[in-house]
Design a protein around this motif. Sequence first.
Motif, PDB file in Angstrom:
ATOM      1  N   GLY A 374      -7.031  44.805  -0.876  1.00 11.20           N
ATOM      2  CA  GLY A 374      -8.001  44.190  -1.773  1.00 11.20           C
ATOM      3  C   GLY A 374      -9.090  43.444  -1.030  1.00 11.20           C
ATOM      4  N   ALA A 375      -9.341  42.198  -1.464  1.00 11.90           N
ATOM      5  CA  ALA A 375     -10.429  41.402  -0.900  1.00 11.90           C
ATOM      6  C   ALA A 375     -10.219  41.064   0.566  1.00 11.90           C
ATOM      7  CB  ALA A 375     -10.595  40.113  -1.709  1.00 11.90           C
ATOM      8  N   VAL A 376      -8.988  41.204   1.061  1.00 19.14           N
ATOM      9  CA  VAL A 376      -8.673  40.828   2.442  1.00 19.14           C
ATOM     10  C   VAL A 376      -8.955  41.979   3.410  1.00 19.14           C
ATOM     11  CG1 VAL A 376      -6.938  39.683   3.876  1.00 19.14           C
ATOM     12  CG2 VAL A 376      -6.823  39.468   1.404  1.00 19.14           C
ATOM     13  N   ALA A 377      -9.182  43.185   2.891  1.00 19.92           N
ATOM     14  CA  ALA A 377      -9.293  44.373   3.741  1.00 19.92           C
ATOM     15  C   ALA A 377     -10.304  44.236   4.882  1.00 19.92           C
ATOM     16  CB  ALA A 377      -9.605  45.593   2.880  1.00 19.92           C
ATOM     17  N   PRO A 378     -11.522  43.716   4.650  1.00 21.17           N
ATOM     18  CA  PRO A 378     -12.476  43.612   5.774  1.00 21.17           C
ATOM     19  C   PRO A 378     -11.965  42.750   6.923  1.00 21.17           C
ATOM     20  CG  PRO A 378     -13.593  43.323   3.675  1.00 21.17           C
ATOM     21  CD  PRO A 378     -12.135  43.288   3.380  1.00 21.17           C
ATOM     22  N   LEU A 379     -11.237  41.708   6.593  1.00 23.63           N
ATOM     23  CA  LEU A 379     -10.676  40.836   7.624  1.00 23.63           C
ATOM     24  C   LEU A 379      -9.640  41.579   8.455  1.00 23.63           C
ATOM     25  CD1 LEU A 379      -9.970  38.115   8.998  1.00 23.63           C
ATOM     26  CD2 LEU A 379      -8.496  37.636   7.040  1.00 23.63           C
ATOM     27  N   LEU A 380      -8.774  42.353   7.787  1.00 21.81           N
ATOM     28  CA  LEU A 380      -7.675  43.017   8.471  1.00 21.81           C
ATOM     29  C   LEU A 380      -8.133  44.165   9.344  1.00 21.81           C
ATOM     30  CD1 LEU A 380      -5.245  43.068   5.445  1.00 21.81           C
ATOM     31  CD2 LEU A 380      -5.270  41.425   7.323  1.00 21.81           C
ATOM     32  N   ALA A 381      -9.330  44.679   9.093  1.00 23.17           N
ATOM     33  CA  ALA A 381      -9.839  45.803   9.870  1.00 23.17           C
ATOM     34  C   ALA A 381     -10.390  45.393  11.225  1.00 23.17           C
ATOM     35  CB  ALA A 381     -10.923  46.531   9.077  1.00 23.17           C
ATOM     36  N   ALA A 382     -10.651  44.106  11.431  1.00 22.61           N
ATOM     37  CA  ALA A 382     -11.218  43.628  12.694  1.00 22.61           C
ATOM     38  C   ALA A 382     -10.105  43.172  13.632  1.00 22.61           C
ATOM     39  CB  ALA A 382     -12.180  42.474  12.421  1.00 22.61           C
ATOM     40  N   PRO A 383     -10.278  43.366  14.948  1.00 21.26           N
ATOM     41  CA  PRO A 383      -9.195  42.990  15.865  1.00 21.26           C
ATOM     42  C   PRO A 383      -8.974  41.491  15.991  1.00 21.26           C
ATOM     43  CG  PRO A 383     -11.118  43.751  17.081  1.00 21.26           C
ATOM     44  CD  PRO A 383     -11.396  44.026  15.649  1.00 21.26           C
ATOM     45  N   GLY A 384     -10.036  40.696  15.929  1.00 23.63           N
ATOM     46  CA  GLY A 384      -9.874  39.247  16.022  1.00 23.63           C
ATOM     47  C   GLY A 384      -9.728  38.748  17.446  1.00 23.63           C
ATOM     48  N   HIS A 385      -9.585  37.435  17.580  1.00 24.27           N
ATOM     49  CA  HIS A 385      -9.551  36.790  18.897  1.00 24.27           C
ATOM     50  C   HIS A 385      -8.152  36.299  19.246  1.00 24.27           C
ATOM     51  CE1 HIS A 385     -13.902  36.870  19.649  1.00 24.27           C
ATOM     52  NE2 HIS A 385     -14.006  36.773  18.330  1.00 24.27           N
ATOM     53  N   LEU A 386      -7.855  36.334  20.510  1.00 23.70           N
ATOM     54  CA  LEU A 386      -6.526  36.065  21.039  1.00 23.70           C
ATOM     55  C   LEU A 386      -5.993  34.708  20.586  1.00 23.70           C
ATOM     56  CD1 LEU A 386      -4.482  37.388  23.033  1.00 23.70           C
ATOM     57  CD2 LEU A 386      -5.509  35.965  24.820  1.00 23.70           C
ATOM     58  N   ASP A 387      -4.749  34.713  20.090  1.00 28.67           N
ATOM     59  CA  ASP A 387      -3.996  33.504  19.751  1.00 28.67           C
ATOM     60  C   ASP A 387      -4.588  32.695  18.592  1.00 28.67           C
ATOM     61  OD1 ASP A 387      -2.065  34.008  21.659  1.00 28.67           O
ATOM     62  OD2 ASP A 387      -3.142  32.920  23.226  1.00 28.67           O
ATOM     63  N   THR A 388      -5.519  33.267  17.843  1.00 29.87           N
ATOM     64  CA  THR A 388      -6.010  32.556  16.664  1.00 29.87           C
ATOM     65  C   THR A 388      -5.093  32.875  15.485  1.00 29.87           C
ATOM     66  OG1 THR A 388      -7.480  34.398  16.162  1.00 29.87           O
ATOM     67  CG2 THR A 388      -8.412  32.563  17.415  1.00 29.87           C
ATOM     68  N   LEU A 521      -1.610  34.541   5.201  1.00 26.58           N
ATOM     69  CA  LEU A 521      -2.915  33.894   5.051  1.00 26.58           C
ATOM     70  C   LEU A 521      -2.775  32.391   4.857  1.00 26.58           C
ATOM     71  CD1 LEU A 521      -4.436  36.628   2.760  1.00 26.58           C
ATOM     72  CD2 LEU A 521      -5.410  35.956   4.972  1.00 26.58           C
ATOM     73  N   LEU A 522      -1.835  31.971   4.026  1.00 22.17           N
ATOM     74  CA  LEU A 522      -1.670  30.537   3.778  1.00 22.17           C
ATOM     75  C   LEU A 522      -1.098  29.820   5.000  1.00 22.17           C
ATOM     76  CD1 LEU A 522      -0.379  30.437   0.078  1.00 22.17           C
ATOM     77  CD2 LEU A 522      -2.724  30.280   0.953  1.00 22.17           C
ATOM     78  N   THR A 523      -0.240  30.500   5.759  1.00 27.05           N
ATOM     79  CA  THR A 523       0.261  29.895   7.001  1.00 27.05           C
ATOM     80  C   THR A 523      -0.867  29.770   8.013  1.00 27.05           C
ATOM     81  OG1 THR A 523       2.464  30.823   6.616  1.00 27.05           O
ATOM     82  CG2 THR A 523       1.957  30.104   8.852  1.00 27.05           C
ATOM     83  N   ALA A 524      -1.722  30.794   8.095  1.00 31.53           N
ATOM     84  CA  ALA A 524      -2.877  30.718   8.994  1.00 31.53           C
ATOM     85  C   ALA A 524      -3.815  29.594   8.581  1.00 31.53           C
ATOM     86  CB  ALA A 524      -3.619  32.052   9.010  1.00 31.53           C
ATOM     87  N   ALA A 525      -3.988  29.390   7.278  1.00 33.21           N
ATOM     88  CA  ALA A 525      -4.840  28.305   6.793  1.00 33.21           C
ATOM     89  C   ALA A 525      -4.325  26.950   7.257  1.00 33.21           C
ATOM     90  CB  ALA A 525      -4.908  28.344   5.264  1.00 33.21           C
ATOM     91  N   ARG A 526      -3.031  26.819   7.345  1.00 37.26           N
ATOM     92  CA  ARG A 526      -2.428  25.578   7.850  1.00 37.26           C
ATOM     93  C   ARG A 526      -2.600  25.468   9.363  1.00 37.26           C
ATOM     94  NH1 ARG A 526       1.994  22.270   6.155  1.00 37.26           N
ATOM     95  NH2 ARG A 526       2.088  23.515   4.263  1.00 37.26           N
ATOM     96  N   ASP A 527      -2.317  26.592  10.061  1.00 38.03           N
ATOM     97  CA  ASP A 527      -2.313  26.546  11.523  1.00 38.03           C
ATOM     98  C   ASP A 527      -3.703  26.427  12.123  1.00 38.03           C
ATOM     99  OD1 ASP A 527       0.404  26.628  11.605  1.00 38.03           O
ATOM    100  OD2 ASP A 527       0.577  28.670  12.364  1.00 38.03           O
ATOM    101  N   VAL A 528      -4.734  26.882  11.417  1.00 34.42           N
ATOM    102  CA  VAL A 528      -6.073  26.787  11.986  1.00 34.42           C
ATOM    103  C   VAL A 528      -6.516  25.322  12.063  1.00 34.42           C
ATOM    104  CG1 VAL A 528      -7.470  26.957   9.864  1.00 34.42           C
ATOM    105  CG2 VAL A 528      -8.318  27.933  12.004  1.00 34.42           C
ATOM    106  N   LEU A 529      -5.931  24.459  11.240  1.00 30.78           N
ATOM    107  CA  LEU A 529      -6.220  23.028  11.331  1.00 30.78           C
ATOM    108  C   LEU A 529      -5.401  22.353  12.418  1.00 30.78           C
ATOM    109  CD1 LEU A 529      -6.462  22.008   7.558  1.00 30.78           C
ATOM    110  CD2 LEU A 529      -8.318  22.473   9.159  1.00 30.78           C
ATOM    111  N   GLY A 530      -4.187  22.796  12.591  1.00 31.77           N
ATOM    112  CA  GLY A 530      -3.311  22.230  13.608  1.00 31.77           C
ATOM    113  C   GLY A 530      -2.130  23.148  13.812  1.00 31.77           C
ATOM    114  N   PRO A 531      -2.126  23.971  14.862  1.00 37.60           N
ATOM    115  CA  PRO A 531      -1.066  24.956  15.049  1.00 37.60           C
ATOM    116  C   PRO A 531       0.317  24.323  14.995  1.00 37.60           C
ATOM    117  CG  PRO A 531      -2.831  25.309  16.629  1.00 37.60           C
ATOM    118  CD  PRO A 531      -3.125  24.012  15.938  1.00 37.60           C
ATOM    119  N   GLY A 532       1.207  24.947  14.229  1.00 33.83           N
ATOM    120  CA  GLY A 532       2.568  24.450  14.091  1.00 33.83           C
ATOM    121  C   GLY A 532       3.528  25.258  14.939  1.00 33.83           C
ATOM    122  N   ALA A 533       4.564  24.602  15.400  1.00 29.22           N
ATOM    123  CA  ALA A 533       5.574  25.267  16.220  1.00 29.22           C
ATOM    124  C   ALA A 533       6.539  26.031  15.318  1.00 29.22           C
ATOM    125  CB  ALA A 533       6.331  24.244  17.050  1.00 29.22           C
TER     126      ALA A 533
END
Length: 554
Positions: A374-388, A521-533
Motif C-alpha cells: 500500500g502506501a508504504v511501497a515506495p519506502l520499501l523499494a529503496a535500499p536505505g542507509h546503513l543501521d538506520t 514501522l512503529l518500532t522504527a518510529a520509536r528507535d529513530v528518536l532514540g535507538p533501543g536495545a
Amino acid sequence: MADTFVPMEPTAYVTRRNLAGAKELPDAPADFENAQRGLLATPPYRALPSLDGEEAVWHFHAFDFHTPDTPADADSPVAAALRRQGLLALPSGLFRVADGLYQVRGFDLANLTVVTGPRALLVIDPLGSYETARAALALYRSTTGDTRPVRAVVHTQSGVDHFGGVRGLFTGSRAGLPAGPPADLAVYAPDGFLADAVLRQVTEGARQARLVDYAYGTRLGIGPLALAGSDLGRTVSTGRPDFLAPTDTVGGPLSAPTPRAHWPAWTGIPWQEGLYAVEAAGVRMVLRPAGGHASPAELNLYLPAHRAVYLAGAGLLGAPGPARAELLDATAAAFGTPAEVGLGAYGHPVWGAPYVSAWLAAHRAAAGTLPDAGAVAPLLAAPGHLDTPSRTVREVWARLTGTALGAARPAVTARAQLAAADGAHRDGTERYGSEQDGARRAVDAAQRAYDGGGGGGGGGGGGGAVPDYARAVLLLDPVVGACAIPSAVPAPVERRARALQSAALTQLGYLAAHGRLRNALLTAARDVLGPGAVAPRFAATVHDLAVCADPLAI
C-alpha cells in the motif's frame, strides 16, 4: 538523541483512509463462527508470570481493545483488515476441534495442538516458551481431566514458536523448574530442522532477534497506538524458550519415506511418493516434508482418524514463493480430497470438505502472491542507509516477502548525498558545510511532503490535503544516515529530522494492513528518536542448539 517517545494520534488523512478500508472488508460471518467454534474453557488468569515471577511473559486481555462493540465507522489508528484479524483472534482458550483433537489458541503466536492416543498424548507445535506451553497443557488437563502423559511431539517448522515450549510439556518435581522429558519421548521434525534452527538462533542470532523484535513489536506496548496484532497471531511470548533434539527426522537422505509395498490401509489415502506413515503415542498420522521456502525445514501432516489436514504455516519471518506454492499443491493433492477438517499452527480451523478445499486454495494463493504494501511501497523499494531504523523496516519486509534488498548505503554516502542536494561544487570549489545546508533543505522538503504540499501547515493531511508520508521518510533518510558522522548535521536540524521521520513512520504504521509491517514501522518510529536495545532472549536455546549441533565443541 534521546527524545522521549510519546505515541501520536493518527492524522485526519489516516483516519479517512482506514474508514474507507473498513468498507472493503469481506462479509464472511462464517469466519467468526469458526473462530469461536468448540470453545471449552478460557484461562482463569489475566497473565502468565515468568519462571522467576518477576514479570509477565503473556497477557491474555491486553488485546481486548479489539471488540465487536466498536462501530464499523469508528475512527481508528488500526487498519481495518488488521482490526478484523484482531477480532478473529478473540478469545484465548481451549477449543475442541473434533473427538480427540484439541487446540489451545491465544497463548502465544502459534497454536498448541493436542491429539489423544489410547494411553498417551501427541502434541503438535508446543508454542514458543516454557511458560506458555506449560499453561496451555495445564488448561487442557484441567478442562478435560485427561492425565495421560505426553509421549510424542511434532515440530512442524524450525521457527522458535514451534519448538521453544517443548520442556513446558513436562512438569518438574519443583515448581517452576523444567523437567527432563521421558526416555521414550518421540520428537518428529523435518529434515534440516536442527541446521536451520542453529542458523537462525546462533549464527544469525543477533540480527534475527532484531528483525523479530521489529516484526512483532516486542518493545511497543500493546494498544491501538502500538502493537495491535502480528498477522499470524498476536505476538511472540517473552518467556523462556527451550529445545529438544529430534529423535525422528522426516525427509532427507537419511530418512526414507514409506514405500508403496508397506503403505498401511489405515491412512485412508492412496500411496504417494514422499509420504511417511507413522504411529506415535498411539496416534496414526501421515507426514509430508514441505521445506524449500523461507524456512527450509517444514512439514505438513494428515490425521486419518479425524480426516484432518494440518499446515505448518510460513513461520516468524516466512515468505511466499514458488517453492512454497508447489509444496502446498503437493499437500493438497495428498490430503485435500479426504480431509473434512483443516487446521494449523496459526489461525482457526475450518470444517467441511468444500471449506477445507477453499482453505487450502487460499493458502496456496497466498504462497504465490507477494503482499501489497500500500502506501508504504515506495519506502520499501529503496535500499536505505546503513543501521538506520527505516533500513531495518526494509529488511523485515524483504524477509516477509522473500524479495531482494539492495545493499545499504553507508553514512559517508548519506553525507555526500546531502552535499550534492545543496550544490556542493558551486563555482568549481567544494563549499565547507554544504551538507548541513542540504540537510536543512531535505527537512523542509520532507515537511512539505508530510503536510501534503501545503508548506508548513502541520495538518498532516487535514483539510483535504494528501500527504506523502513515504516520501517524507525517504527525504529524511540521508539526514538520519549522515547523523552517524560527527558535525555532519547540526543538532537542531537532526532533532527536527528525527522527530519528523518518527511522525511519518508512525502514520505509515497506522495505514499498514499487515501487522508485522505496522509493528516494524512503529518500532522504527520509536528507535529513530532514540535507538533501543534488543534484549537477548534465547540464551538457553542457543546453548541447547549448540550442544546438539556439535557436542564436542561444548
